[in-house]
Every structure is written in C-alpha cells, then in structure tokens.
Design an enzyme around this catalytic site. Structure first.
Site, PDB file in Angstrom:
ATOM      1  CG  HIS A   1      -2.480  -0.992  11.810  1.00 13.94           C
ATOM      2  ND1 HIS A   1      -0.865  -1.474  11.042  1.00 13.94           N
ATOM      3  CD2 HIS A   1      -2.170  -0.148  11.665  1.00 13.94           C
ATOM      4  CE1 HIS A   1      -0.937  -0.420  10.898  1.00 13.94           C
ATOM      5  NE2 HIS A   1      -1.500   0.759  10.913  1.00 13.94           N
TER       6      HIS A   1
ATOM      7  CG  HIS B   1      -0.003   0.067   2.268  1.00 10.13           C
ATOM      8  ND1 HIS B   1       0.161  -0.729   3.371  1.00 10.13           N
ATOM      9  CD2 HIS B   1      -0.094   1.465   3.271  1.00 10.13           C
ATOM     10  CE1 HIS B   1       0.980  -0.718   4.274  1.00 10.13           C
ATOM     11  NE2 HIS B   1       0.637   0.721   4.665  1.00 10.13           N
TER      12      HIS B   1
ATOM     13  CG  ASP C   1       4.565   2.664   7.727  1.00 10.70           C
ATOM     14  OD1 ASP C   1       3.576   3.191   6.773  1.00 10.70           O
ATOM     15  OD2 ASP C   1       3.777   1.661   8.626  1.00 10.70           O
TER      16      ASP C   1
ATOM     17  CG  ASP D   1       0.200  -4.986  10.672  1.00 13.95           C
ATOM     18  OD1 ASP D   1       0.592  -4.523  12.050  1.00 13.95           O
ATOM     19  OD2 ASP D   1      -1.248  -4.136  10.274  1.00 13.95           O
TER      20      ASP D   1
ATOM     21  CG  HIS E   1      -0.228   4.432   4.783  1.00 14.27           C
ATOM     22  ND1 HIS E   1      -1.154   4.059   6.082  1.00 14.27           N
ATOM     23  CD2 HIS E   1      -1.010   5.691   4.518  1.00 14.27           C
ATOM     24  CE1 HIS E   1      -1.679   4.168   6.242  1.00 14.27           C
ATOM     25  NE2 HIS E   1      -1.922   5.823   5.436  1.00 14.27           N
TER      26      HIS E   1
ATOM     27  CG  HIS F   1      -7.858   7.938  14.257  1.00 10.24           C
ATOM     28  ND1 HIS F   1      -6.990   7.824  13.103  1.00 10.24           N
ATOM     29  CD2 HIS F   1      -6.546   6.819  15.032  1.00 10.24           C
ATOM     30  CE1 HIS F   1      -6.042   6.765  13.109  1.00 10.24           C
ATOM     31  NE2 HIS F   1      -5.995   6.155  13.528  1.00 10.24           N
TER      32      HIS F   1
END
Length: 554
Positions: free
Chosen positions: A367, A72, A76, A194, A74, A363
C-alpha cells in the site's frame, strides 16, 4: 435519460474498517459493483468463519446490475464473490490472475459453470450500460492489480484500488503514471483512494528489496528454512523459490491456499519454478535440513493455519526443531498482533530462530505511503476527493492529506458504510442510507447467526451455563423427578458440591411455590427457575452464568 441525474456512490464495505471491500456505482438504471470482499471475524464474533457485506440493496436492484469489476485478487476484494453469486448472478470482469483465483473459489462452491467470467487486461475498457470501466495498471502485493476509471455521464470517477508506486517491480512495469496524468489533464471529477498506509511517511519500499534479505538469510543458514507469507503474493513466493534454488534447496509447500495459488500462478505463467525444485510436503524426510525450504501459510497467526499447527506441534508433516530458521514475511493485519505474537513465542520455545519484520526487512507493504498518496492526487487533480479502504482514523488523515495537496476542504467527503453519496458535475453530498452492515458466515450457514446468537455465545464463553432439568405431571403439575442441576463452564461440580446441592433446593422451592399458586404453565415455571437461580448464584459467586431450565411433561 434525464440530464440532471446524479451518480450514486454507495460503499457497502471497506469504510471505517479493514476488509470486505464493496462499492456500488449507480447511474439511472445501471449499477456497477466494484470488488466484493470478505473480512476476518473480530474477537467478539466467536465461532464465525468470515464476514461479508450485506447486499440487501443490491438484491432489491438486481435488474440494474451490469457486472462486478475487480481491482485484484486479495481475499478482502474477492472473498465474498461466491456468496454474492448465490443470490445474484452477474458477469465478473477481472485480469488474468484475479480471475484465476476467483475460479478456484467458484469451483469450491460449485458455481464455476454458472458464472460468466470476462478477462480483461490493463488498458481495456468495458461498457456496462451508461458506465464505461477502464482498467489501469498499478503495483500492489499481488500481480495483475488495477485501478478502475469509471467514465460516467457526470464525469470520470477514479478508484485507485489497493496500490503503491514501485519503480522496480519484480515483474512488469511500474504503475501507469502516464495514464493517470492523462486522465488528470482531461479532468477527473472524483478520486476514491486507498487509505491503508496514510499514517506512514515517505514511500513504500520496492518488493525487490525483500529478495536481497532472503538471499542473505538463505546464504548464512545451514539448517532448514521455513517461510510464512501471504499465499496471494506470488512475487514474494517467487523470490523465496529463487533464493532456495540459488542455494541448492528443494521447496515444499504447506497450506491449502498456498497450494491453490501456486497452481494458478504457474498455470497462468506468473511464476517460474526451476525443474526439480518443487517437491511434495510428503517428501521432506528424504532430504537433509540444509537441503530444504518450506513455504507455508499462517503469517497472520490464524489458529488453523499451517504455521500455527507447526508451532503448536499439531502439524502432521512438519515438526519444528532446534536449528530451523522461520521467516515470517508479513506485517500483522490490524487486530492480529496477539495471535502472531503467540505463534512467534511458541516457535522460539521450540528452539527455532525466528526472523520477522521487527528484526529484518522480510516484508514490504503493498500500500502507498504518504508521498505516493500525494503524488497520485497531484497527478489526477480530482475536483472531489473520497478516502476509502481504511479505519476511521485512516480516512480522516487521508482527507487532511488531500487538503494539504490542494483539494478544497468543501470538496472532500469522508464516506460511511450504507450512506449514499450523490455526485454531480458541480456537487457532492451524502443523502439517504441503504440497508448495510455485516453478514456472518459460520460453516454452511450464511446470515443465520445474528447479534442474539453472538450474545449467547459470548455469555457462554465468559460465564458458562447452568441447566435445570425437571419432570412434571401434565395434568396435576406435580413434580415427578428433579430438579437436577448441571453446569458447564461455570464451576467444577466436585469442588462445589455444597453450592450445587443448595442450588437444587433453591430450584425445588421455586417450583413448589409455583405449584402452590397454580402457576404450572411452562412460561411461569421457567421464569421462576431462572429468576431464583440467577439471584442465588449471583449472591454466592458474583457471576451470571446462562440459566437454562428444561421442563418435561409426562
């Protein structure tokens, strides 16, 4: 190819840390690189912009690399790509939005024309030598996220990427449970999963729940609304825009990354903005506060971000005033709690109403929590389990979670950066190590700042510096001028005149002693000055500033 070859799995980032994710999969003469991310610097890295993985091993094996596959978009997971490509040019495979964000980065680094970007979609499989990479749809806090199943000669190795199970996503379908289940029935040799949210029980809330909170906040506030969130979370930004439009507000965007992502997402059709809703940040003065919504970067309290500059009255276009509603729609990345707290405090001081996760559901995480992690393991039924993407405690807890779901303890391996995992149909073990670690990026310099430079920067920041300047005759060693003693970050000279005058005398005495002994070479003079000055300063102040002698010969 030899039948007894093992698949090597080599994490070069994303293990025992948050960020700079990069994992190497190697079989025989084929290497597939999964993700290539960056991390933000720690507090003990003054002046550093970003941190990227050490790819020395890949440089030595560049001829084996068949491509980079991305889960993806992002930072990081893609932030290290430009620095990787400057050393090793290989094809990059990713979904539409992921590659759209990569293109932005490559344009900035003038690499786009030199790079082969290959667009894939969920369900596609690409052949990378002896390894086939299958892209599987998942949910995350960015669109177009995928897990990757690597079909290798030793078996299927599944990497979850960053994921959660969202049964009511903003756009598209929930995670492809059917495909994960099918792979599980056929047999998955190893699962890399993850670990970020393994400490949290239950399930992660759906992204759609945030929309209801935004709607409520917009409906009940009659002043200006400013929302800080991750630029890459296009679904979050879309929900903010929807709420603003519903209540007759124009939307302005502040922050370069937010502007870039918005442009990419709109061009690729991932966002739909009603005509006339979006305005330039330069146009906000034309509208009353109740007609405005500003979407900005800075949800992590980054010092140079738009929200931080607003909070500390350093933004050229936006001044926080009483009556503003500021919504911080993000959770702190571990280690960022203090900067965010500082920004929130400044916003309150300026009279703004501030809403953040501790107060409202503004928010939700991208994850998976414990129940989703257990569900994935149960669906996939891997023979071997490797927790990834997390600090040491996250990996440890995830390993324990897998054991509770039924994975044998002997089949669970907790990885480490640079340690080679050898995986076979009936075995898993860690063997040798490869070069690994961090590379620091400071401005245009990549890797030119190391431990010694960081040590000096910290020394200067904590203790200051004393410079001793002296001019000597080249032939005789006679002192022609000085020594002059200057300090920065140590003491304010006017308030410590006696100390500095005495320091000059100490330096002069040390030089005279060297001359009397015939030791007039630079090394002897510098050592004498550093030792005598260091001892004197510590005796008088109990401080250890950096001592820098400057000797000029004429």
């Amino acid at each position: 190819m030899a039948k007894n070859n093992k698949l090597k799995i080599i994490p070069l980032g994303g293990i025992n840390e948050i960020g700079k994710n990069l994992t190497v999969f190697e079989y025989g003469n084929d290497i597939v690189v999964l993700d290539c991310g960056m991390a933000f610097p720690d507090d003990d890295m003054p002046g550093i912009d970003i941190v990227i993985p050490d790819i020395t091993y890949l440089e030595k094996n560049r001829d084996k690399i068949r491509g980079i596959v991305l889960t993806h978009g992002h930072e990081d997971h893609i932030g290290g790509i430009p620095y990787f490509l400057k050393k090793i040019n290989v094809p990059i495979y990713g979904t539409r939005l992921t590659l759209g964000l990569v293109e932005c980065k490559l344009k900035e680094h003038r690499l786009l024309s030199k790079t082969k970007l290959i667009r894939v979609k969920s369900g596609d499989t690409v052949k990378l030598g002896s390894i086939h990479a299958e892209f599987i749809h998942t949910n995350h806090s960015i669109a177009d996220a995928v897990a990757i199943a690597l079909h290798t000669p030793v078996g299927v190795v599944l990497h979850s990427g960053d994921f959660k199970i969202d049964t009511s996503p903003i756009e598209g379908n929930m995670l492809d449970v059917a495909r994960f289940g099918e792979l599980g029935r056929k047999g998955v040799l190893a699962l890399l999963s993850d670990s970020t949210n393994v400490e949290r029980p239950g399930y992660t809330m759906s992204e759609s729940t945030v929309g209801a909170t935004f709607d409520d906040l917009f409906r009940h506030h009659d002043g200006r609304v400013i929302v800080a969130t991750f630029a890459s979370n296009v679904h979050r930004v879309q929900q903010i825009i929807n709420a603003a439009d519903r209540y007759g507000r124009k939307v302005a965007v502040s922050g370069r990354s937010m502007e870039n992502v918005l442009e990419v997402a709109m061009n690729l059709g991932y966002m739909s903005i009603p005509a006339g809703t979006l305005i330039s940040i330069d146009e906000i003065k034309k509208y009353r506060p109740e007609q405005l919504c500003i979407i900005t970067t800075g949800s992590q309290g980054e010092p140079m971000s738009a929200l931080s500059r607003m909070a500390f009255s350093d933004h050229k276009k936006v001044e926080i005033v009483r009556g503003d509603l500021v919504i911080v729609s993000a959770s702190p990345i571990p280690g960022n709690e203090k900067p965010i707290s500082n920004v929130i405090n400044e916003l309150f001081k300026k009279g703004a109403e501030v809403v953040y996760k501790s107060l409202e559901n503004v928010h939700v995480s991208g994850h998976a929590c414990q129940e989703e992690l257990k569900l994935l393991i149960s669906l996939v039924k891997p023979k071997y389990f490797i927790p990834v993407h997390g600090e040491y405690r996250h990996l440890k807890l995830h390993a324990a979670l897998a054991e509770r779901v039924g994975i044998l303890a002997k089949n669970i391996l907790q990885p480490d950066i640079g340690k080679v995992i050898e995986l076979g149909p009936h075995s898993i073990r860690q063997t040798t190590s490869v070069p690994s670690g961090i590379v620091l990026v400071d401005g245009l310099g990549v890797g030119d700042v190391g431990n010694i430079v960081l040590r000096d920067r910290k020394h200067l920041a904590e203790d200051g510096i004393i410079v001793i300047a002296v001019t000597i005759a080249k032939k005789t060693g006679e002192i022609l001028s000085g020594p002059d003693v200057l300090s920065r970050g140590f003491v304010y000279v006017r308030e410590s005149e006696d100390l500095m005058e005495e320091a000059k005398q100490i330096a002069r005495t040390a030089l005279d002693k060297c001359v009397d002994q015939g030791a007039t070479d630079w090394g002897s003079l510098k050592a004498a000055l550093k030792n005598s000055m260091g001892d004197y300063i510590f005796t008088q102040t109990k401080r250890k500033p950096m001592i820098m002698p400057i000797i000029m010969e004429v």
